[in-house]
Every structure is written in C-alpha cells, then in structure tokens.
Design a protein around this motif. Structure first.
Motif, mmCIF file in Angstrom:
data_model
loop_
_atom_site.group_PDB
_atom_site.id
_atom_site.type_symbol
_atom_site.label_atom_id
_atom_site.label_comp_id
_atom_site.label_asym_id
_atom_site.label_seq_id
_atom_site.Cartn_x
_atom_site.Cartn_y
_atom_site.Cartn_z
ATOM 1 N N ASP A 39 0.823 -1.208 0.000
ATOM 2 C CA ASP A 39 0.000 0.000 0.000
ATOM 3 C C ASP A 39 0.855 1.254 0.000
ATOM 4 O O ASP A 39 0.649 2.172 -0.803
ATOM 5 N N LEU A 40 1.837 1.315 0.900
ATOM 6 C CA LEU A 40 2.626 2.538 1.043
ATOM 7 C C LEU A 40 3.456 2.829 -0.206
ATOM 8 O O LEU A 40 3.610 3.985 -0.602
ATOM 9 N N ILE A 41 3.981 1.777 -0.824
ATOM 10 C CA ILE A 41 4.770 1.985 -2.048
ATOM 11 C C ILE A 41 3.857 2.438 -3.186
ATOM 12 O O ILE A 41 4.174 3.378 -3.926
ATOM 13 N N ASP A 42 2.713 1.801 -3.329
ATOM 14 C CA ASP A 42 1.814 2.165 -4.432
ATOM 15 C C ASP A 42 1.225 3.555 -4.255
ATOM 16 O O ASP A 42 0.778 4.165 -5.223
ATOM 17 N N ALA A 66 -6.915 9.248 -7.243
ATOM 18 C CA ALA A 66 -7.893 8.164 -7.368
ATOM 19 C C ALA A 66 -7.633 7.088 -6.316
ATOM 20 O O ALA A 66 -8.566 6.536 -5.715
ATOM 21 N N TYR A 67 -6.370 6.799 -6.074
ATOM 22 C CA TYR A 67 -6.001 5.793 -5.066
ATOM 23 C C TYR A 67 -6.321 6.290 -3.665
ATOM 24 O O TYR A 67 -6.938 5.587 -2.862
ATOM 25 N N THR A 68 -5.907 7.522 -3.359
ATOM 26 C CA THR A 68 -6.117 8.077 -2.018
ATOM 27 C C THR A 68 -7.596 8.213 -1.702
ATOM 28 O O THR A 68 -8.049 7.863 -0.606
ATOM 29 N N LEU A 69 -8.368 8.727 -2.658
ATOM 30 C CA LEU A 69 -9.796 8.932 -2.431
ATOM 31 C C LEU A 69 -10.530 7.615 -2.179
ATOM 32 O O LEU A 69 -11.288 7.476 -1.225
ATOM 33 N N SER A 70 -10.311 6.644 -3.055
ATOM 34 C CA SER A 70 -11.024 5.376 -2.911
ATOM 35 C C SER A 70 -10.599 4.659 -1.638
ATOM 36 O O SER A 70 -11.432 4.022 -0.964
ATOM 37 N N MET A 104 -8.353 4.123 -18.124
ATOM 38 C CA MET A 104 -8.271 2.755 -17.609
ATOM 39 C C MET A 104 -7.320 2.678 -16.425
ATOM 40 O O MET A 104 -7.602 1.995 -15.436
ATOM 41 N N LEU A 105 -6.203 3.407 -16.503
ATOM 42 C CA LEU A 105 -5.237 3.397 -15.406
ATOM 43 C C LEU A 105 -5.830 4.025 -14.152
ATOM 44 O O LEU A 105 -5.648 3.504 -13.038
ATOM 45 N N ILE A 106 -6.541 5.123 -14.307
ATOM 46 C CA ILE A 106 -7.157 5.777 -13.147
ATOM 47 C C ILE A 106 -8.226 4.864 -12.534
ATOM 48 O O ILE A 106 -8.324 4.731 -11.304
ATOM 49 N N ALA A 107 -9.032 4.198 -13.389
ATOM 50 C CA ALA A 107 -10.043 3.268 -12.873
ATOM 51 C C ALA A 107 -9.392 2.103 -12.136
ATOM 52 O O ALA A 107 -9.889 1.650 -11.083
ATOM 53 N N ALA A 108 -8.263 1.612 -12.659
ATOM 54 C CA ALA A 108 -7.555 0.521 -11.988
ATOM 55 C C ALA A 108 -6.985 0.969 -10.653
ATOM 56 O O ALA A 108 -6.930 0.188 -9.693
ATOM 57 N N ARG A 109 -6.581 2.235 -10.560
ATOM 58 C CA ARG A 109 -6.106 2.763 -9.276
ATOM 59 C C ARG A 109 -7.250 2.813 -8.254
ATOM 60 O O ARG A 109 -7.034 2.604 -7.054
ATOM 61 N N VAL A 110 -8.477 3.086 -8.727
ATOM 62 C CA VAL A 110 -9.632 3.051 -7.829
ATOM 63 C C VAL A 110 -9.842 1.632 -7.295
ATOM 64 O O VAL A 110 -10.117 1.430 -6.100
ATOM 65 N N VAL A 111 -9.697 0.630 -8.180
ATOM 66 C CA VAL A 111 -9.830 -0.767 -7.750
ATOM 67 C C VAL A 111 -8.786 -1.089 -6.683
ATOM 68 O O VAL A 111 -9.089 -1.705 -5.654
ATOM 69 N N PHE A 133 3.833 -1.626 -11.180
ATOM 70 C CA PHE A 133 2.594 -2.297 -10.769
ATOM 71 C C PHE A 133 2.708 -3.808 -10.915
ATOM 72 O O PHE A 133 2.186 -4.553 -10.078
ATOM 73 N N LEU A 134 3.380 -4.265 -11.961
ATOM 74 C CA LEU A 134 3.494 -5.712 -12.180
ATOM 75 C C LEU A 134 4.303 -6.395 -11.085
ATOM 76 O O LEU A 134 4.093 -7.583 -10.809
ATOM 77 N N ILE A 135 5.197 -5.647 -10.433
ATOM 78 C CA ILE A 135 5.972 -6.240 -9.340
ATOM 79 C C ILE A 135 5.072 -6.613 -8.170
ATOM 80 O O ILE A 135 5.427 -7.450 -7.325
ATOM 81 N N ASN A 136 3.869 -6.031 -8.115
ATOM 82 C CA ASN A 136 2.924 -6.392 -7.061
ATOM 83 C C ASN A 136 2.338 -7.788 -7.243
ATOM 84 O O ASN A 136 1.779 -8.346 -6.290
ATOM 85 N N LEU A 137 2.437 -8.347 -8.452
ATOM 86 C CA LEU A 137 1.841 -9.659 -8.688
ATOM 87 C C LEU A 137 2.518 -10.733 -7.831
ATOM 88 O O LEU A 137 1.827 -11.468 -7.109
#
Length: 570
Positions: A36-39, A67-71, A114-121, A185-189
């Motif tokens: 979370d903190l890194i992303d 988008a990440y902070t708000l969601s 799409m990237l902003i929507a994925a950040r909301v997810v 982001f892929l490193i999170n997988l």
C-alpha cells in the motif's frame, strides 16, 4: 484477561496461549502495508513516464495519485467493519486478491482512464485489506509483546515511503522486458501472491460468535463525508482553491455530524453501528485519533516538501532524492530499537520521540541556514538521522497505546477508523504544507532574483544593454522565475518566460551579446531557484516544528501506559 489485553468481566483469569504463528502472520500483515505505502507514492515518480506513454493532460498526473487516495479513504471505515462481520482473515484474503488484480489492471492499462479506474480498484480493495491487520495483531499478541509488534509499523512505513520513490525510479529507468513504468505495478503480482498464500497459511481464523450486521446508511454517510473532505484537499491546489473546495469541506463537516448522530441513534436502538460511538468516549482512542491526525499530517507534509526541495530546488534526480532520505529511515530503525528497551516508560517514550524529531527538523533548518544553497547529502545526514530516531521513538508505542483500551467487538471499527485517520492526516499534511510551500515559493524565488539583480545588471551592462532594456529584462526574469517555480505543469512554458525571451532578443545589439545575455539570465535564474527554494524550505520547517510541538502537547491526552482501562493494578 484475553490475549488481546482487553479487560473483561467474562474473561477467564488465565490468559490462553498466544497464537503460535503470530510473528509469521505479522510479516504477512506488514507485507500488505508495504504494498500500500509503495503504491501510494510511485505515481509521483513514474507519472511523467505514464503520461508520455498513455497521453492525458496535467490533471492526469494528479488523478493517478488522487484516485487511489480517495477510494482508499472512502472505503476504510467500512473495510474495518467488514472484518468484524465476515472475519478478518477472510477479508484480508479478499483485499489482497483484489489489490493484486487491481495492480495487474494498472500494468496492462492502455489509456489514462483505464489506469485511473484501476487505481480506484487498488484503493477500494486496499481499504478492505489494511484495517484487518491492526485487529489481528491485537488478537494474536499478548500485552507484553504487542508494543514490539505495533512498533514495527513505524520503521516499515518510513522505509516504504523512502524506498518507494527509489524503487519506482529504478524500475522505470531499467525498463525490464520493455515494460517501462508498468513494472512498478506488475511487481505487485508476486508480492500480492506471496501475501495471499502467506495469509492462507499463517493468519488466524476468526473466533466464532455473534456477527454484527453491516450498517449500509452509515457506510454511505461516512463515505460521502470522507469524499467531501479528501477530494478538495487532494485537488485544491490544482484548481487554485476555488470557493467550491471550501464549500465541500464545510459540507463534509455537516456530513460527519449527521453520521455521528445517526450512529448514536442506531446504537441506542440496539442495532449494530458502523463505528461504535463508545470508542470516542475512551481517552486512549479519542486522544490517539487527534494526535495521529496531527502527526501523520506532519510526517507526510514534511516528506512532500523535502522531496520537492531536493528535486526542484537542488536539482536532484528522483533516485538521488530518495537516497538522501536513507539516514531518516535508518534513524527510525534505531529509534524503534531504543523504544523497545525503554517500553516501560509508556507515553514518555512517545513524548521524547516528538521532541527528538523536532530537534532533528531544527537541525535540518540549521544546516540549510549555515550551508546555504550548496548543501549536499552528507551535510544533511546528521539531522535527518536524528529526525528518524525521533519518529521511531514516537511510532513504536503509538498503536499499542491507542488500541489498548479497545474491546474485542470494537477492534474492526477502531482499526478502520484509525487507518482512515492516517489517510486523512496524510491528505491534510500534503494540502497544508504543500499549499504553504507553493504559496511562499513564488515570492521567495522573486526575492532571490532581486538579491542577484545587481550582479545581473553588471553583466547586462557589459553586454551593452541600455538601462531601460536592463530594467525590463530583470523585471521579466523575476516574473518568469516565479511563474516557473509554481507551475503546475513543469513541461509547459509560462507566458512570462516567452515574453522574457522576446524582450531579450530585441534588447541585444550583436551576435556575441546575443549569447552572453541568455547565459547570464540562465545562471541568475538557477542561483535564484536554489536560494528561493532554500528560503521557503526553512520557513516550512518552522511550521513542521510547530506541528511537532502540538503533537507533544496532544500526547498528554493519552494514558500513561499501553494497558487496558481499569488495569491500574497491573
């Protein structure tokens, strides 16, 4: 007394054995915190690369983080309560899986939308995953170990905040397999898969018992209140703080009051509230929430302005700017170690940390004042180390003291509320100190140009510019430097700089002077930038120290020791 350390008239006198895999489970929980903190910070570094690849405008960069902070902020309180209803282990697994899926969607995004929507997810599933950790730690660890477990959050948060930009810069520059920014982001997988499998193996299964019902109206009310306060705080500076941002913040206050009234009424009628009203009647919790709001504002705000200063003011690369903060992280680890050795002093350790951190911040100010715009990483090392030690001392006992008086059935609600407070505090800090920094910056750089003006006029005279032309060029440089310093889009050329270039061309009288004058203007602007940024940074450091003094004073609201209420005889 139960293993949670919460006094109960129904609890047996003998504590059951602590959970066997509690330390392995702790590292699974901390792994989720790291993701979370890194992303939360990587888009600050990789944003320009994302925009160059996918397109979009200047506000796209803002929304990648917002988008990440708000969601996340909107979903945290509900996420904590879901752990009470469906089990913290189960909701941690759901959150980890969803967060990993969101990271995959970020990595394969083909458009800014799409990237902003994925950040909301990512943010929504992170809000389900993160609150479960605090509750499980409180369940798994006996009182004598809980401070050590909670204290690990401080160093981990600091290391993640510092290593996030370093990791992002490295991955973007390395361009592994031609992925560029996508690798952040892929490193999170693999990290997410490891957290999920670790949770399956090591996290404790929740105790069976009566499950509360989800408070849907309360969830909608608190989500609206959080959205109304976080949105203007995140986006206010982007839009130059129009009236509607303040109206939204006022509406947020009304929504929070309505939420509190509704939760109290729901609790009185015997229904399950989203946030247990009794939490805020507990001295340790309510005092800790207030202190935490101020402290996390201070921490996040300080990190923001210091990174702005090193990258924009001193011209450091993102990687070098991140490396400058390594002593700060190292200091936090040292502070955490010291805190474990003096844990018996309870609240005093936290208070000492606030004062030591304030001394370290003053040391940064003193270094900038003595060395000036030529300051280097090695000169900043001692004061950043002291700042980190203070933060480690402050963070180590914080969560343990605040959650010590929270009862078992309140843990999920308390954890979600505390994690939401961290997000809100971070947004406050970025808004308050970021606004102060940029509000002062234009004037600071303009004043620095005035300071360098006599030497610039001497060079312009040598280049045969008439006095009237000199006056016009110096005035244009002052405006251009100020506008460029506070520009929201660094890639755009301010109109004042275009005007400066036009007036400079019309003022020179020979090809030789045509080369000398722009060189003198560039040198003066560069010196003014460094001087102006340094002056503004020193002013903001006084604000940071004031906030740390307030943190120290608020610490007196906390209990003297991290122990359950009514356990004075222990």
């Amino acid at each position: 007394m139960s293993t949670t350390g919460v006094a109960s008239t129904e609890a047996p006198t003998d504590s059951p054995a602590p959970y066997r895999w509690r330390w392995a489970a702790l590292f699974v929980i901390l792994a989720a915190e790291v993701m979370d903190l890194i992303d939360a910070v990587v888009t600050n570094i990789a944003g320009p690369s994302m925009r160059a690849d996918l397109g979009g405008n200047a506000s796209t960069l803002q929304w990648l983080a917002a988008a990440y902070t708000l969601s996340m902020a909107v979903g945290l309180v509900t996420g904590g309560r879901l752990g009470d209803i469906h089990g913290r282990r189960r909701m941690f697994l759901v959150g980890a899986a969803g967060f990993t899926l969101g990271s995959l969607l970020c990595g394969v995004s083909v458009s800014p939308e799409m990237l902003i929507a994925a950040r909301v997810v990512q943010g929504l599933f992170g809000a389900v995953m993160l609150p479960q950790g605090l509750g499980m730690i409180k369940e798994m660890f006996p009182p004598q170990e809980s401070q050590k477990a909670f204290g690990l959050f401080g160093p981990v948060m600091g290391l993640s905040a510092v290593c996030g930009p370093i990791l992002a810069g490295w991955l973007v520059d390395a361009d592994y397999f031609g992925t560029g920014w996508r690798m952040i982001f892929l490193i999170n997988l693999p990290l997410g898969a490891a957290a999920f499998l670790g949770a399956l193996r090591y996290l404790p299964r929740g105790r069976s018992g009566e499950k509360p019902r989800l408070d849907i109206p309360g969830m909608l009310l608190v989500s609206l209140a959080a959205l109304l306060i976080i949105f203007p705080l995140v986006q206010g500076r982007e839009y130059d703080w129009p009236v509607w941002t303040f109206l939204m913040m006022g509406a947020s206050l009304i929504a929070f009051v309505a939420f509190g009234a509704y939760e109290s009424r729901r609790s009185r009628t015997g229904r399950d509230p989203l946030v247990v009203p009794g939490l805020f009647r507990k001295r340790g919790f309510s005092g800790g929430m207030t202190l935490g709001l101020v402290f996390f504002s201070t921490m996040q705000g300080f990190m923001l302005v210091f990174n702005l200063y090193t990258q924009l003011g001193l011209g450091y690369s993102p990687l070098r700017a991140g490396l400058v903060m390594v002593p700060w992280s190292g200091g936090m680890i040292v502070g955490f170690g010291i805190a474990q050795g003096v844990a018996r002093f309870g609240r005093t350790v936290l208070q000492a940390g606030a004062l030591v951190m304030a001394v370290g911040v003053f040391g940064v100010w003193l270094t900038l004042d003595m060395v000036g715009s030529g300051v280097g990483p090695w000169q900043l090392l001692p004061s950043l180390l002291v700042t980190g030690i203070g933060m480690g001392l402050l963070m180590a006992p914080f969560f343990d003291i605040v959650l010590a008086s929270v009862e078992q059935h309140e843990t999920g609600s308390a954890s979600g509320t505390m994690t939401a407070m961290q997000q809100l505090g971070g947004a406050f800090g970025v808004a308050i100190l970021g606004t102060a920094f940029f509000g002062l910056l234009g004037g600071g750089v303009a004043s620095a140009v005035d300071h360098h003006a006599p030497e610039l006029r001497r060079q312009l005279t040598a280049a045969h510019l008439a006095p009237a032309a000199q006056q016009r060029v110096v005035a244009d440089l002052r405006t251009c430097a100020s506008d460029r310093a506070v520009a929201k889009d660094p890639a755009a050329t301010p109109a004042s700089c275009t005007r400066l270039e036009k007036h400079t061309r019309s003022a020179v009288t020979s090809p030789q002077d045509g080369a000398r004058v722009p060189a003198a203007l560039r040198a003066t602007a560069s010196s003014a930038f460094r001087t102006g940024f340094g002056t503004v940074m020193k002013t903001v450091l006084w604000i940071v120290d004031g906030m740390l003094v307030l943190t120290f004073l608020l610490s007196f609201l906390l209990p003297r020791h991290a122990r359950p209420e009514g356990a004075a005889g222990h």
